[in-house]
Design a protein around this motif. Structure first.
Motif, PDB file in Angstrom:
ATOM      1  N   SER A 247      54.684  -6.853 -15.737  1.00 46.06           N
ATOM      2  CA  SER A 247      54.032  -6.301 -14.546  1.00 46.06           C
ATOM      3  C   SER A 247      52.633  -6.840 -14.328  1.00 46.06           C
ATOM      4  CB  SER A 247      53.980  -4.768 -14.645  1.00 46.06           C
ATOM      5  OG  SER A 247      53.295  -4.365 -15.825  1.00 46.06           O
ATOM      6  N   ASP A 248      52.033  -7.482 -15.320  1.00 43.13           N
ATOM      7  CA  ASP A 248      50.683  -8.035 -15.170  1.00 43.13           C
ATOM      8  C   ASP A 248      50.709  -9.296 -14.309  1.00 43.13           C
ATOM      9  OD1 ASP A 248      49.748  -6.056 -16.884  1.00 43.13           O
ATOM     10  OD2 ASP A 248      50.028  -7.308 -18.665  1.00 43.13           O
ATOM     11  N   ASN A 249      49.536  -9.739 -13.887  1.00 43.91           N
ATOM     12  CA  ASN A 249      49.447 -10.945 -13.062  1.00 43.91           C
ATOM     13  C   ASN A 249      49.713 -12.214 -13.856  1.00 43.91           C
ATOM     14  OD1 ASN A 249      48.805  -9.478 -10.736  1.00 43.91           O
ATOM     15  ND2 ASN A 249      46.603  -9.510 -11.197  1.00 43.91           N
ATOM     16  N   TYR A 250      49.384 -12.165 -15.147  1.00 47.34           N
ATOM     17  CA  TYR A 250      49.624 -13.313 -16.025  1.00 47.34           C
ATOM     18  C   TYR A 250      50.352 -12.842 -17.278  1.00 47.34           C
ATOM     19  CZ  TYR A 250      46.594 -16.517 -13.417  1.00 47.34           C
ATOM     20  OH  TYR A 250      46.049 -17.335 -12.446  1.00 47.34           O
ATOM     21  N   TYR A 251      51.039 -13.777 -17.920  1.00 52.80           N
ATOM     22  CA  TYR A 251      51.728 -13.482 -19.174  1.00 52.80           C
ATOM     23  C   TYR A 251      51.698 -14.723 -20.054  1.00 52.80           C
ATOM     24  CZ  TYR A 251      55.776 -16.272 -17.722  1.00 52.80           C
ATOM     25  OH  TYR A 251      56.596 -17.310 -17.344  1.00 52.80           O
ATOM     26  N   VAL A 252      51.947 -14.523 -21.334  1.00 52.76           N
ATOM     27  CA  VAL A 252      52.078 -15.642 -22.263  1.00 52.76           C
ATOM     28  C   VAL A 252      53.552 -16.009 -22.363  1.00 52.76           C
ATOM     29  CG1 VAL A 252      51.735 -16.462 -24.619  1.00 52.76           C
ATOM     30  CG2 VAL A 252      50.088 -14.881 -23.604  1.00 52.76           C
ATOM     31  N   LEU A 253      53.854 -17.273 -22.190  1.00 50.41           N
ATOM     32  CA  LEU A 253      55.208 -17.783 -22.418  1.00 50.41           C
ATOM     33  C   LEU A 253      55.174 -18.598 -23.700  1.00 50.41           C
ATOM     34  CD1 LEU A 253      58.149 -18.311 -21.471  1.00 50.41           C
ATOM     35  CD2 LEU A 253      57.278 -20.387 -20.357  1.00 50.41           C
ATOM     36  N   ALA A 254      56.038 -18.239 -24.640  1.00 48.19           N
ATOM     37  CA  ALA A 254      56.078 -18.964 -25.919  1.00 48.19           C
ATOM     38  C   ALA A 254      57.512 -19.291 -26.291  1.00 48.19           C
ATOM     39  CB  ALA A 254      55.424 -18.134 -27.021  1.00 48.19           C
ATOM     40  N   PHE A 255      57.716 -20.493 -26.777  1.00 42.45           N
ATOM     41  CA  PHE A 255      59.024 -20.893 -27.283  1.00 42.45           C
ATOM     42  C   PHE A 255      59.138 -20.419 -28.726  1.00 42.45           C
ATOM     43  CE2 PHE A 255      58.880 -22.981 -23.433  1.00 42.45           C
ATOM     44  CZ  PHE A 255      60.019 -23.717 -23.160  1.00 42.45           C
ATOM     45  N   GLY A 256      60.255 -19.768 -29.052  1.00 38.04           N
ATOM     46  CA  GLY A 256      60.393 -19.117 -30.344  1.00 38.04           C
ATOM     47  C   GLY A 256      60.779 -20.016 -31.491  1.00 38.04           C
ATOM     48  N   ASP A 257      60.830 -21.333 -31.259  1.00 40.17           N
ATOM     49  CA  ASP A 257      61.257 -22.262 -32.312  1.00 40.17           C
ATOM     50  C   ASP A 257      60.125 -23.181 -32.772  1.00 40.17           C
ATOM     51  OD1 ASP A 257      61.046 -23.725 -30.002  1.00 40.17           O
ATOM     52  OD2 ASP A 257      63.039 -24.637 -30.111  1.00 40.17           O
TER      53      ASP A 257
END
Length: 354
Positions: free
Chosen positions: A93-103
């Motif tokens: 719901s926030d304007n920004y988020y962290v995207l991380a690859f789990g590998d």
């Protein structure tokens, strides 16, 4: 800030290890690969996660149940990276988020640097890292007029698998990154994208190199005649029998067993409840949980899948092979599939598989 962690890829480059298990759940030095990502993000201040996985990730809850953060595991509804991102972003719901690859197995500092960059510039932020082998297996980028542009070839700079992005659907991930007015930084520390068997061995080496000093649990059972070298970790419930030698850096997991007169050489990781029989020698090898190595065996530069049973006197034919894609060298031993039974006295060829 919430993080969306992608852990639903097919893991084709790691078959047969990933036939029934997500690659992010492969254990390295006592932790599933995804925990290195989650721990790094938590260290950077992230306390809420959406983990996107596939049916092969059904054990995620069990593997990360002690995570000291809020999280939910959701199953990917649409194909591809873009589908996984859309599944995760729908819960932000926030304007920004962290995207991380789990590998990704890297230093926690990469994630701290990413978050700091975002709060300094207030713009979408991208982590990059230099690569040298298997260039066509990475998302390569060029820097053009201060902007990140994803390219197919002609670069030795790659996407490092962690981003701060606006909370919005993504149609084409690579095109999307190229279109952003973003900030970036180049990470030059240890970094491994787990995509091929040699990446697992590289990750073991990096993790063990970063750990300084030895740790021997008070609840480990160490024979008085055993020899424990420098930079060795022996976890609770592990047993190291008489005259066994553990040369560091090495890791002996919870409940693991190392038999009499066995030798565990540098850059070996014996995961929880794995068994190394008497008079065996293990070097530069990852032995997954509950695997059993018979007595008088010799394994080097190899990966043994969980619950595999390798018979007594098995030997890896470690050699230089052209099949390596990202190897620091072309030397590799064998891959023993999970739950595989290997007959006594077997000579395991490079990239062994039933």
């Amino acid at each position: 800030m919430k993080a969306v962690v992608l852990a639903g890829g097919k893991g084709e480059g790691l078959l047969p290890l990933t036939k029934e298990q997500q690659k992010e759940l492969i254990s390295i030095a006592g932790k599933p690969v995804i925990r290195y990502v989650l721990d790094g993000l938590m260290d950077a201040g992230v306390t809420d996660f959406v983990i996107v996985t596939s049916d092969k990730g059904k054990d995620l809850d069990k593997e990360i149940g002690d995570l000291n953060a809020g999280y939910e595991v959701v199953y990917q509804k649409e194909a591809g990276i873009e589908g996984a991102i859309r599944t995760g972003v729908s819960r932000v719901s926030d304007n920004y988020y962290v995207l991380a690859f789990g590998d990704i197995v890297t230093s926690k500092q990469l994630y701290s640097s990413l978050i700091s960059l975002f709060y300094t510039n207030g713009k979408p932020s991208i982590s990059l890292t230099p690569v040298s082998e298997g260039l066509n297996t990475y998302g390569l980028v060029e820097l053009r007029e201060g902007k990140v542009k994803v390219v197919k070839s002609g670069s030795t700079l790659a996407l490092a698998g962690a981003y701060v992005l606006p909370t919005e659907p993504v149609e084409s991930f690579e095109n999307y990154l190229s279109s952003l007015d973003s900030s970036y930084f180049v990470w030059s520390g240890s970094w491994v994208d787990i995509g091929f068997p040699e990446d697992l061995l590289a990750a073991v080496q990096n993790v063990l190199d970063e750990r300084k000093g030895s740790f021997i649990s008070d609840e480990a059972n160490i024979s008085t005649s055993a020899v424990i070298g420098k930079n060795v970790v022996v976890e609770e419930g592990a047993t190291v029998e008489e005259y066994a030698v553990i040369k560091g850096p090495a890791y002996i997991g919870k409940g693991a067993y190392v038999g009499n007169f066995s030798l565990v050489r540098a850059y070996s990781s014996i995961e929880r409840n794995a068994v190394i029989g008497a008079y065996s020698e293990i070097s530069h090898t990852l032995v997954e949980p509950y695997a059993e190595i018979g007595s008088k065996s010799y394994l080097t530069y190899s990966v043994v899948g969980s619950k595999a049973k390798v018979g007594a006197g098995a030997i890896t034919e470690s050699t230089f092979t052209g099949k390596m894609i990202r190897g620091r060298s072309n030397k590799f031993g064998s891959i023993v599939p999970p739950a595989e039974t290997v007959a006594h006295g077997t000579i395991l060829k490079p990239f062994y598989s039933s």
